[in-house]
Motif scaffolding. Structure first.
Motif, PDB file in Angstrom:
ATOM      1  N   ALA A  12       0.808  12.420  -4.429  1.00  0.00           N
ATOM      2  CA  ALA A  12       0.004  12.313  -3.137  1.00  0.00           C
ATOM      3  C   ALA A  12      -1.484  11.930  -3.215  1.00  0.00           C
ATOM      4  O   ALA A  12      -2.264  11.325  -2.429  1.00  0.00           O
ATOM      5  CB  ALA A  12       0.190  13.613  -2.206  1.00  0.00           C
ATOM      6  N   VAL A  13      -2.081  12.371  -4.351  1.00  0.00           N
ATOM      7  CA  VAL A  13      -3.531  11.976  -4.699  1.00  0.00           C
ATOM      8  C   VAL A  13      -3.386  10.443  -4.953  1.00  0.00           C
ATOM      9  O   VAL A  13      -4.368   9.888  -4.384  1.00  0.00           O
ATOM     10  CB  VAL A  13      -3.907  12.764  -6.085  1.00  0.00           C
ATOM     11  N   MET A  14      -2.606   9.753  -5.524  1.00  0.00           N
ATOM     12  CA  MET A  14      -2.475   8.444  -5.835  1.00  0.00           C
ATOM     13  C   MET A  14      -2.266   7.619  -4.647  1.00  0.00           C
ATOM     14  O   MET A  14      -3.018   6.530  -4.256  1.00  0.00           O
ATOM     15  CB  MET A  14      -1.218   8.106  -6.564  1.00  0.00           C
ATOM     16  N   VAL A  15      -1.694   8.403  -3.475  1.00  0.00           N
ATOM     17  CA  VAL A  15      -1.305   7.518  -2.267  1.00  0.00           C
ATOM     18  C   VAL A  15      -2.542   7.598  -1.552  1.00  0.00           C
ATOM     19  O   VAL A  15      -2.955   6.510  -0.958  1.00  0.00           O
ATOM     20  CB  VAL A  15      -0.251   8.465  -1.380  1.00  0.00           C
ATOM     21  N   GLU A  21       1.121  -1.070  -0.108  1.00  0.00           N
ATOM     22  CA  GLU A  21       0.031  -0.048   0.148  1.00  0.00           C
ATOM     23  C   GLU A  21       0.995   1.185   0.036  1.00  0.00           C
ATOM     24  O   GLU A  21       1.739   1.353   0.784  1.00  0.00           O
ATOM     25  CB  GLU A  21      -0.931  -0.032   1.242  1.00  0.00           C
ATOM     26  N   PRO A  22       0.868   2.223  -0.840  1.00  0.00           N
ATOM     27  CA  PRO A  22       1.586   3.487  -0.845  1.00  0.00           C
ATOM     28  C   PRO A  22       1.470   4.173   0.160  1.00  0.00           C
ATOM     29  O   PRO A  22       0.452   4.296   0.920  1.00  0.00           O
ATOM     30  CB  PRO A  22       0.962   4.155  -2.180  1.00  0.00           C
ATOM     31  N   VAL A  23       2.588   4.841   0.706  1.00  0.00           N
ATOM     32  CA  VAL A  23       2.719   5.612   1.839  1.00  0.00           C
ATOM     33  C   VAL A  23       3.156   7.141   1.533  1.00  0.00           C
ATOM     34  O   VAL A  23       3.582   7.245   0.153  1.00  0.00           O
ATOM     35  CB  VAL A  23       3.592   5.183   2.719  1.00  0.00           C
ATOM     36  N   VAL A  57       1.592  12.881 -16.798  1.00  0.00           N
ATOM     37  CA  VAL A  57       0.875  13.727 -15.669  1.00  0.00           C
ATOM     38  C   VAL A  57       1.929  14.925 -15.227  1.00  0.00           C
ATOM     39  O   VAL A  57       3.158  14.711 -15.390  1.00  0.00           O
ATOM     40  CB  VAL A  57       0.942  12.752 -14.190  1.00  0.00           C
ATOM     41  N   THR A  58       1.431  16.162 -15.081  1.00  0.00           N
ATOM     42  CA  THR A  58       2.246  17.085 -14.813  1.00  0.00           C
ATOM     43  C   THR A  58       2.228  17.916 -13.627  1.00  0.00           C
ATOM     44  O   THR A  58       2.837  18.798 -13.265  1.00  0.00           O
ATOM     45  CB  THR A  58       1.857  18.373 -15.954  1.00  0.00           C
ATOM     46  N   ASP A  59       1.443  17.543 -12.674  1.00  0.00           N
ATOM     47  CA  ASP A  59       1.107  18.126 -11.332  1.00  0.00           C
ATOM     48  C   ASP A  59       1.756  17.382 -10.507  1.00  0.00           C
ATOM     49  O   ASP A  59       1.461  16.178 -10.145  1.00  0.00           O
ATOM     50  CB  ASP A  59      -0.371  18.360 -10.959  1.00  0.00           C
ATOM     51  N   LEU A 107       6.046   8.071  -7.291  1.00  0.00           N
ATOM     52  CA  LEU A 107       4.691   8.027  -8.375  1.00  0.00           C
ATOM     53  C   LEU A 107       4.614   8.988  -8.978  1.00  0.00           C
ATOM     54  O   LEU A 107       4.267   8.839 -10.309  1.00  0.00           O
ATOM     55  CB  LEU A 107       3.763   7.750  -7.196  1.00  0.00           C
ATOM     56  N   PHE A 108       4.796  10.268  -8.562  1.00  0.00           N
ATOM     57  CA  PHE A 108       4.644  11.237  -9.645  1.00  0.00           C
ATOM     58  C   PHE A 108       5.788  11.332 -10.683  1.00  0.00           C
ATOM     59  O   PHE A 108       5.388  11.270 -12.019  1.00  0.00           O
ATOM     60  CB  PHE A 108       4.771  12.665  -8.935  1.00  0.00           C
ATOM     61  N   ALA A 109       7.019  11.014 -10.415  1.00  0.00           N
ATOM     62  CA  ALA A 109       8.118  10.799 -11.499  1.00  0.00           C
ATOM     63  C   ALA A 109       7.694   9.842 -12.618  1.00  0.00           C
ATOM     64  O   ALA A 109       7.992   9.965 -13.801  1.00  0.00           O
ATOM     65  CB  ALA A 109       9.494  10.498 -10.762  1.00  0.00           C
ATOM     66  N   LEU A 110       7.280   8.803 -11.885  1.00  0.00           N
ATOM     67  CA  LEU A 110       6.991   7.489 -12.746  1.00  0.00           C
ATOM     68  C   LEU A 110       6.049   7.997 -13.984  1.00  0.00           C
ATOM     69  O   LEU A 110       5.954   7.602 -15.075  1.00  0.00           O
ATOM     70  CB  LEU A 110       6.508   6.469 -11.902  1.00  0.00           C
ATOM     71  N   HIS A 111       4.754   8.692 -13.472  1.00  0.00           N
ATOM     72  CA  HIS A 111       3.962   9.154 -14.184  1.00  0.00           C
ATOM     73  C   HIS A 111       4.136  10.175 -15.018  1.00  0.00           C
ATOM     74  O   HIS A 111       3.213  10.845 -16.066  1.00  0.00           O
ATOM     75  CB  HIS A 111       2.491   9.193 -13.673  1.00  0.00           C
ATOM     76  N   ALA A 112       5.073  11.110 -14.643  1.00  0.00           N
ATOM     77  CA  ALA A 112       5.477  12.339 -15.395  1.00  0.00           C
ATOM     78  C   ALA A 112       6.436  12.067 -16.498  1.00  0.00           C
ATOM     79  O   ALA A 112       6.791  12.968 -17.296  1.00  0.00           O
ATOM     80  CB  ALA A 112       6.074  13.382 -14.377  1.00  0.00           C
ATOM     81  N   ASP A 113       6.838  10.842 -16.587  1.00  0.00           N
ATOM     82  CA  ASP A 113       7.800  10.384 -17.728  1.00  0.00           C
ATOM     83  C   ASP A 113       7.250  10.302 -19.094  1.00  0.00           C
ATOM     84  O   ASP A 113       6.509   9.127 -19.185  1.00  0.00           O
ATOM     85  CB  ASP A 113       8.689   9.048 -17.179  1.00  0.00           C
TER      86      ASP A 113
END
Length: 202
Positions: free
Chosen positions: A50-53, A16-18, A43-45, A25-31
């Protein structure tokens, strides 16, 4: 039913993400490289991590299952996000046939080719079947994303729908839906309500 917040496979730690995972998680989806099949998905924001967590926290509590942070070393960085999750709109609608598990997998480009998506996907399917086996597991893919298609097929999912990808800026994009079982009448009606009607079932 087991607690699926923390699962171990042969090579992966699925947790479970913390809060500390948010930046990874942001870096993964911003690539952009991880979105070459759907460039508009980048993803740019920075707040998205934190929203995913928080989304996973809510869903683990509510549904018993959600997307994991994936690591391949204890204490290492997050190298992927994936698992099975119940979409919020399906819960809100509470409509028969709409409550399917959504199978998702996205991995750091540096670990592609190691079979991590398949290994994680096997654990996700097992967890979904343990938590609520009556709910089907669906994977939505773009046809030109060959690697994602191969992962779905290695997991034993079957192609049940092929058609236009509504809302995609690319008018030629084709959406595929894979399923862990033959679709029953309720699921066919639900797919139809989502713009994926019986005429496109394969």
């Amino acid at each position: 039913m087991s607690d699926h917040r923390h699962v171990r496979t042969e090579r992966l730690l699925l947790d479970e993400p913390v809060a500390a995972d948010a930046a990874d998680l942001f870096a993964l989806h911003a690539d952009p490289a991880s979105w070459r099949h759907l460039p508009t998905g980048v993803v740019t924001d920075p707040a998205a991590g934190a929203v995913m967590v928080e989304a996973s926290r809510v869903r683990f509590t509510r549904d018993g299952l959600a997307y994991w942070s994936v690591r391949d070393a204890e204490g290492g960085p997050v190298v992927g996000r994936g698992g099975c999750s119940l979409p919020d709109e399906a819960v809100a609608a509470d409509v028969t046939g709409r409550g399917w598990w959504n199978l998702y997998y996205r991995f750091d480009q540096r670990v592609l080719g190691r079979g991590y998506a398949t290994e994680m996907g096997q654990a996700a399917l097992a967890a979904a079947h343990d938590v609520e086996p009556a709910r089907p597991v669906l994977a939505y893919l773009l046809e030109h994303n060959v690697a994602s298609r191969r992962t779905a097929e290695r997991l034993g999912l079957r192609l049940v729908w092929r058609g236009p990808d509504a809302g995609n800026p690319d008018p030629d994009a084709v959406r595929l839906v894979y399923l862990d079982r033959a679709p029953d009448d309720d699921l066919v009606r639900a797919l139809d309500a989502e713009g994926m009607g019986p005429a496109h079932l394969v």
